[in-house]
Design a protein around this motif. Structure first.
Motif, PDB file in Angstrom:
ATOM      1  N   VAL A  28       0.869  -1.187   0.000  1.00  0.00           N
ATOM      2  CA  VAL A  28       0.000   0.000   0.000  1.00  0.00           C
ATOM      3  C   VAL A  28       0.898   1.228   0.000  1.00  0.00           C
ATOM      4  N   GLU A  29       0.839   1.982  -1.078  1.00  0.00           N
ATOM      5  CA  GLU A  29       1.663   3.188  -1.203  1.00  0.00           C
ATOM      6  C   GLU A  29       0.757   4.413  -1.172  1.00  0.00           C
ATOM      7  N   HIS A  30       1.288   5.534  -0.708  1.00  0.00           N
ATOM      8  CA  HIS A  30       0.548   6.793  -0.860  1.00  0.00           C
ATOM      9  C   HIS A  30       0.668   7.201  -2.329  1.00  0.00           C
ATOM     10  N   GLY A  72       5.775   3.396   0.712  1.00  0.00           N
ATOM     11  CA  GLY A  72       6.164   3.437  -0.701  1.00  0.00           C
ATOM     12  C   GLY A  72       7.291   2.472  -0.891  1.00  0.00           C
ATOM     13  N   GLY A  73       7.628   2.250  -2.127  1.00  0.00           N
ATOM     14  CA  GLY A  73       7.402   2.933  -3.357  1.00  0.00           C
ATOM     15  C   GLY A  73       8.156   4.269  -3.452  1.00  0.00           C
ATOM     16  N   ASN A  74       8.027   4.819  -4.651  1.00  0.00           N
ATOM     17  CA  ASN A  74       8.685   6.087  -4.956  1.00  0.00           C
ATOM     18  C   ASN A  74       8.319   7.167  -3.949  1.00  0.00           C
ATOM     19  N   PHE A  75       7.104   7.079  -3.409  1.00  0.00           N
ATOM     20  CA  PHE A  75       6.630   8.069  -2.441  1.00  0.00           C
ATOM     21  C   PHE A  75       7.571   8.201  -1.251  1.00  0.00           C
ATOM     22  N   ALA A  98       7.095  12.496  -6.021  1.00  0.00           N
ATOM     23  CA  ALA A  98       7.164  11.223  -6.754  1.00  0.00           C
ATOM     24  C   ALA A  98       5.963  11.073  -7.673  1.00  0.00           C
ATOM     25  N   TRP A  99       4.766  11.400  -7.169  1.00  0.00           N
ATOM     26  CA  TRP A  99       3.544  11.232  -7.958  1.00  0.00           C
ATOM     27  C   TRP A  99       2.858  12.564  -8.217  1.00  0.00           C
ATOM     28  N   ARG A 100       3.547  13.645  -7.875  1.00  0.00           N
ATOM     29  CA  ARG A 100       3.049  15.005  -8.104  1.00  0.00           C
ATOM     30  C   ARG A 100       1.605  15.144  -7.606  1.00  0.00           C
ATOM     31  N   GLY A 173      15.130   2.171   1.992  1.00  0.00           N
ATOM     32  CA  GLY A 173      14.844   2.973   0.798  1.00  0.00           C
ATOM     33  C   GLY A 173      14.078   2.180  -0.239  1.00  0.00           C
ATOM     34  N   ASN A 174      13.880   2.812  -1.395  1.00  0.00           N
ATOM     35  CA  ASN A 174      13.145   2.193  -2.505  1.00  0.00           C
ATOM     36  C   ASN A 174      13.799   2.525  -3.833  1.00  0.00           C
ATOM     37  N   GLU A 175      14.038   1.507  -4.645  1.00  0.00           N
ATOM     38  CA  GLU A 175      14.513   1.681  -6.032  1.00  0.00           C
ATOM     39  C   GLU A 175      15.518   2.825  -6.172  1.00  0.00           C
ATOM     40  N   MET A 176      16.558   2.798  -5.353  1.00  0.00           N
ATOM     41  CA  MET A 176      17.504   3.915  -5.399  1.00  0.00           C
ATOM     42  C   MET A 176      18.352   3.907  -6.667  1.00  0.00           C
ATOM     43  N   ALA A 245       9.628  -6.408 -10.341  1.00  0.00           N
ATOM     44  CA  ALA A 245       9.401  -6.740 -11.754  1.00  0.00           C
ATOM     45  C   ALA A 245       7.932  -6.592 -12.109  1.00  0.00           C
ATOM     46  N   TYR A 246       7.697  -5.949 -13.240  1.00  0.00           N
ATOM     47  CA  TYR A 246       6.341  -5.796 -13.772  1.00  0.00           C
ATOM     48  C   TYR A 246       6.337  -6.340 -15.193  1.00  0.00           C
ATOM     49  N   TYR A 247       5.259  -7.031 -15.541  1.00  0.00           N
ATOM     50  CA  TYR A 247       5.161  -7.647 -16.862  1.00  0.00           C
ATOM     51  C   TYR A 247       3.898  -7.143 -17.552  1.00  0.00           C
ATOM     52  N   ASP A 293       9.676  -7.466  -3.405  1.00  0.00           N
ATOM     53  CA  ASP A 293       8.636  -6.643  -2.788  1.00  0.00           C
ATOM     54  C   ASP A 293       7.834  -5.761  -3.744  1.00  0.00           C
ATOM     55  N   GLU A 294       8.002  -5.942  -5.037  1.00  0.00           N
ATOM     56  CA  GLU A 294       7.059  -5.396  -6.023  1.00  0.00           C
ATOM     57  C   GLU A 294       7.020  -6.357  -7.204  1.00  0.00           C
ATOM     58  N   TRP A 295       5.869  -6.948  -7.461  1.00  0.00           N
ATOM     59  CA  TRP A 295       5.707  -7.762  -8.670  1.00  0.00           C
ATOM     60  C   TRP A 295       4.243  -7.710  -9.082  1.00  0.00           C
ATOM     61  N   GLY A 306       4.192   8.099 -17.521  1.00  0.00           N
ATOM     62  CA  GLY A 306       5.469   8.463 -16.890  1.00  0.00           C
ATOM     63  C   GLY A 306       5.227   9.488 -15.799  1.00  0.00           C
ATOM     64  N   GLU A 307       5.953   9.336 -14.703  1.00  0.00           N
ATOM     65  CA  GLU A 307       5.737  10.210 -13.531  1.00  0.00           C
ATOM     66  C   GLU A 307       5.854  11.677 -13.909  1.00  0.00           C
ATOM     67  N   GLU A 308       6.863  11.986 -14.744  1.00  0.00           N
ATOM     68  CA  GLU A 308       7.160  13.403 -15.033  1.00  0.00           C
ATOM     69  C   GLU A 308       6.048  14.056 -15.850  1.00  0.00           C
ATOM     70  N   ALA A 352       2.231  -5.911  -6.034  1.00  0.00           N
ATOM     71  CA  ALA A 352       2.111  -4.454  -6.060  1.00  0.00           C
ATOM     72  C   ALA A 352       0.994  -4.091  -7.039  1.00  0.00           C
ATOM     73  N   GLN A 353      -0.091  -3.495  -6.479  1.00  0.00           N
ATOM     74  CA  GLN A 353      -0.285  -3.142  -5.089  1.00  0.00           C
ATOM     75  C   GLN A 353      -1.574  -3.793  -4.593  1.00  0.00           C
ATOM     76  N   LEU A 354      -2.179  -3.290  -3.520  1.00  0.00           N
ATOM     77  CA  LEU A 354      -3.336  -3.964  -2.926  1.00  0.00           C
ATOM     78  C   LEU A 354      -4.684  -3.434  -3.431  1.00  0.00           C
TER      79      LEU A 354
HETATM   80  O1  KHP Z   1      10.737   0.357 -15.085  1.00  0.00           O
HETATM   81  N1  KHP Z   1      10.246   1.475 -14.797  1.00  0.00           N
HETATM   82  O2  KHP Z   1      10.199   2.386 -15.646  1.00  0.00           O
HETATM   83  C1  KHP Z   1       9.739   1.702 -13.513  1.00  0.00           C
HETATM   84  C2  KHP Z   1       9.239   2.948 -13.190  1.00  0.00           C
HETATM   85  C3  KHP Z   1       8.728   3.166 -11.927  1.00  0.00           C
HETATM   86  C4  KHP Z   1       8.719   2.149 -11.006  1.00  0.00           C
HETATM   87  O3  KHP Z   1       8.223   2.459  -9.770  1.00  0.00           O
HETATM   88  C5  KHP Z   1       7.922   1.469  -8.823  1.00  0.00           C
HETATM   89  O4  KHP Z   1       6.592   1.064  -9.058  1.00  0.00           O
HETATM   90  C6  KHP Z   1       5.745   1.945  -8.391  1.00  0.00           C
HETATM   91  C7  KHP Z   1       4.349   1.383  -8.353  1.00  0.00           C
HETATM   92  O5  KHP Z   1       4.245   0.198  -7.602  1.00  0.00           O
HETATM   93  C8  KHP Z   1       6.452   2.115  -7.070  1.00  0.00           C
HETATM   94  O6  KHP Z   1       6.146   3.299  -6.399  1.00  0.00           O
HETATM   95  C9  KHP Z   1       7.899   2.126  -7.460  1.00  0.00           C
HETATM   96  O7  KHP Z   1       8.718   1.524  -6.489  1.00  0.00           O
HETATM   97  C10 KHP Z   1       9.196   0.908 -11.315  1.00  0.00           C
HETATM   98  C11 KHP Z   1       9.730   0.663 -12.588  1.00  0.00           C
END
Ligand code: KHP
Length: 509
Positions: A28-30, A72-75, A98-100, A173-176, A245-247, A293-295, A306-308, A352-354
Motif C-alpha cells: 500500500v503506497e501513498h 512506498g514505493g517512490n513516495f 514522486a507522484w506530483r 529505501g526504494n529503487e535507489m 518486476a512488472y510484466y 517486494d514489487e511484482w 510516466g511520472e514526469e 504491487a499493489q493492494l
Molecule cells: O521500469 N520502470 O520504468 C519503472 C518505473 C517506476 C517504477 O516504480 C515502482 O513502481 C511503483 C508502483 O508500484 C512504485 O512506487 C515504485 O517503487 C518501477 C519501474
C-alpha cells in the motif's frame, strides 16, 4: 530435451524449502487511490470508527495477504513521516514529488500500523533514503519499536499508542538505482548510506530484518553490478535484497507475455547468483535471501504516461488504475508458480499493489469494492500453498517467444503439508495439454480444483466487467472430468488452453 508430452514428477522427499507465509504479501503506497478511498474512506457506508473501509479489509482477508509494505514505493523517497503523526487537524499537506500529488497526511504511520494490526497483517516499513538519511531512519524505528523513555518512543505514547508496534521487516529505501527516484544514487553512494542507516537501526532494535534495494528491474543498465556493489557494502548487515518486476503484453505478443514467469525465474536466478558471488568471495556461510517486494502485471510502457508527465493533482487522483483481464490473471497465477519454486531463496514477496493502483481490489468512492480477475489466482494460491514447496521434475515441450527465447509450455509448482498436496499448473500454449502426473509409491486423491482461463476481449473498467470475466474464465476445475487415475502411481490432468489451474488433495504412501 525435446519431448512432445508433458510429465510432472512429484515426490514428497524432494523439497525446495518451506513456504514462508510472507510470500503472500502486498503493498500500500501513498499513490493515487491506494490509501484515500482505497483502504481509508471516512464516511463510507462500511467504514469503521477509524475511517477504514470494512469492505476493502474483508476482501484483503479473503485475498490471504499476510504482509503489507508501506508507505512506498517512490513516495517514500521524499516522505517526512513526522509530519503525519499526532493530532490529524494539526497535520499539514505536502506536495509529493514522486507522484506530483498533494498528500493530506490524514493517514500516517500510526493509522497504517493500527489498521494492519486489526487486520492481522504483518507490516513491512520502508525508510526514506532519498531526501533523508540515518537520523530520520533511526527516529522512525524508535517511534515504531522503542520502549518508553526516549524522545521518539515517548512521542508515540503521547500520540496514544503505549505498546511498541514491533515492526520486524524494514526496507532501506526504494529503487535507489532508478533515475526517476527522488534522491537517486549510484551504487556506492547508496551502498554506503544503506550500511550506515542499517547499522544504526540495528543498534536501536537488533531483532529487525533489513532489505537492501536491488535493481528496479532486470532491464536496468546497472543490473548485476548494482547488486554486487550494494551487497559488498551491506552483506553482513542485511537479510534480503529486493527485486521488482512488472510484466505486460506489448504489441499483442501473447506468447511472450504468457512466458513472463520464465523471465521472473531467470531474474531470480541471476540475483541469487550475484548475491552468492559476493558471499563466496567473502568466504561467508551467510545466504542473502530475496524480498520480491514489487511484482505484478503493469501496463507500464503502454498505458502509463510516466511520472514526469503527471499533472499536479490533489484529492486522491486516479493514477495507474490498470484494469485486468483473464489473460493477466493467468500470468499472475504463473508468476506465483515461479515464486513457489524459489521458496528456498524468496521468503518475502509483495503483489504491487493492494487497492486501486495496479491492484487485485478496486473501489468506487462511496460505492462498492470488487475483485479484479487477478484476485482469484492470488487468493487461491495463498490459501492452498502450505508447508513445503516440492522440487518437481517437469518435462514439457518448449514454446519459442520473441522476448524470452524458448520457455516451457507447461509450468508447475507444488506444496505438501501433513499429507495435503497442492499443485499449481500453467498451460501457456493455445491448445489443451494432457499432463501425466507421476507420484511413485503414493496415491493421489484430488478433491478440489480451480482454474482461470485467458480471454481475448479487451478489459473494461468496472465491477460488471470483473464479474463477467470471473463468470466466463474463473471457477472450479472439473476434477471428475479432467483428472483421471489417482490411485495408482500416475494421474492424468487435462489443462485447458492458456490457463492456470490449482488442484488440492491428499497424497498417501
Ligand atoms: O521500469 N520502470 O520504468 C519503472 C518505473 C517506476 C517504477 O516504480 C515502482 O513502481 C511503483 C508502483 O508500484 C512504485 O512506487 C515504485 O517503487 C518501477 C519501474
Amino acid at each position: 530435451m525435446t519431448t512432445s508430452r508433458t510429465r510432472v514428477l512429484l515426490h514428497p522427499d524432494f523439497t525446495v524449502g518451506t513456504v514462508d507465509r510472507r510470500l503472500f504479501g502486498s503493498f500500500v503506497e501513498h499513490l493515487g487511490r491506494a490509501v484515500y478511498t482505497g483502504i481509508h474512506e471516512p464516511g463510507h457506508p462500511t467504514s469503521d470508527e477509524h475511517g477504514f473501509r470494512r469492505d476493502v479489509a474483508d476482501l484483503t482477508r479473503e485475498l490471504g495477504v499476510t504482509t503489507v509494505r508501506y508507505p512506498g514505493g517512490n513516495f517514500v523517497s521524499n516522505y517526512r513521516w513526522e509530519d503525519a503523526v499526532g493530532p490529524v487537524e494539526q497535520r499539514k499537506p505536502f506536495l509529493d514529488l514522486a507522484w506530483r500529488t498533494v498528500e493530506p497526511n490524514l493517514v500516517g504511520t500510526d493509522e497504517f500500523l493500527q489498521w494492519a494490526e486489526r487486520e492481522g497483517i504483518q507490516p513491512m516499513m520502508a525508510v526514506n533514503l532519498g531526501t533523508r538519511g540515518v537520523e530520520e531512519a533511526v527516529a522512525l524505528l524508535e517511534y515504531c519499536n522503542g520502549e518508553a523513555g526516549t524522545r521518539w518512543a515517548d512521542l508515540r505514547i503521547a500520540n496514544g499508542r503505549e505498546k511498541p508496534y514491533g515492526v520486524k521487516l524494514w526496507c532501506l529505501g526504494n529503487e535507489m538505482d532508478g533515475p526517476w527516484q527522488i534522491g537517486h544514487k549510484d551504487a556506492h553512494e547508496y551502498g554506503r548510506l544503506a550500511r550506515n542507516a542499517g547499522a544504526a537501526m540495528k543498534l536501536v532494535d537488533p531483532s529487525i530484518e533489513l532489505v537492501a534495494c536491488g535493481s528496479s528491474s532486470m532491464q536496468m543498465a546497472t543490473f548485476g553490478e548494482w547488486e554486487r556493489t550494494v551487497l559488498e557494502y551491506t552483506y553482513d548487515l542485511v537479510d534480503h535484497i529486493s527485486m521488482h518486476a512488472y510484466y505486460e503484453e506489448v504489441d499483442g505478443d501473447r506468447a511472450s507475455f504468457l512466458g513472463s514467469g520464465t523471465a521472473m525465474d531467470r531474474f531470480i536466478e541471476r540475483v541469487v547468483a550475484s548475491a552468492d558471488a559476493v558471499g563466496a568471495q567473502r568466504r561467508s556461510d551467510k545466504r542473502i535471501t530475496i524480498s520480491f517486494d514489487e511484482w505484478n502485471v503493469w501496463y507500464l510502457t503502454t498505458r502509463f504516461p510516466g511520472e514526469e508527465n503527471l499533472p499536479i493533482q490533489r484529492d486522491a487522483p486516479r493514477i495507474i488504475e490498470d484494469v485486468y483481464s483473464g489473460l493477466d490473471a493467468v500470468v499472475v497465477g504463473d508468476l506465483l508458480v515461479t515464486l513457489l519454486n524459489h521458496a528456498d531463496r524468496v521468503p518475502v514477496a509483495c503483489l504491487a499493489q493492494l487497492v486501486n493502483v495496479i491492484a487485485p481490489i478496486m473501489t468506487e468512492p462511496g460505492g462498492e469494492a470488487w475483485r479484479q480477475p487477478t484476485f482469484h489466482p492470488f487468493a487461491t494460491t495463498a490459501r492452498l500453498a502450505q508447508g513445503e514447496a516440492l522440487d518437481l521434475r517437469v518435462t514439457t515441450p518448449g514454446i519459442t517467444t520473441k522476448a524470452h527465447g524458448e520457455v516451457p509450455s507447461v509450468t508447475a509448482a507444488a506444496t505438501l503439508s501433513d499429507g495435503t498436496v497442492a499443485l499449481f499448473l500453467t498451460n501457456r500454449s493455445p491448445e489443451p495439454v494432457e499432463v501425466e502426473l507421476a507420484h511413485p509409491g503414493a496415491a493421489l486423491d484430488v478433491t478440489e480444483g480451480w482454474s482461470m482461463t485467458a480471454d481475448h476481449e479487451a478489459a473494461v473498467a468496472g465491477p460488471e466487467h470483473a464479474e463477467k470475466v470471473a463468470q466466463a474464465h474463473w471457477g472450479s476445475f472439473d476434477v471428475a472430468g479432467r483428472v483421471a487415475g489417482g490411485v495408482g502411481t500416475t494421474t492424468t490432468v487435462t489443462l485447458p488452453p492458456e490457463s492456470w489451474t490449482a488442484l488440492s488433495g491428499t497424497l498417501t504412501s
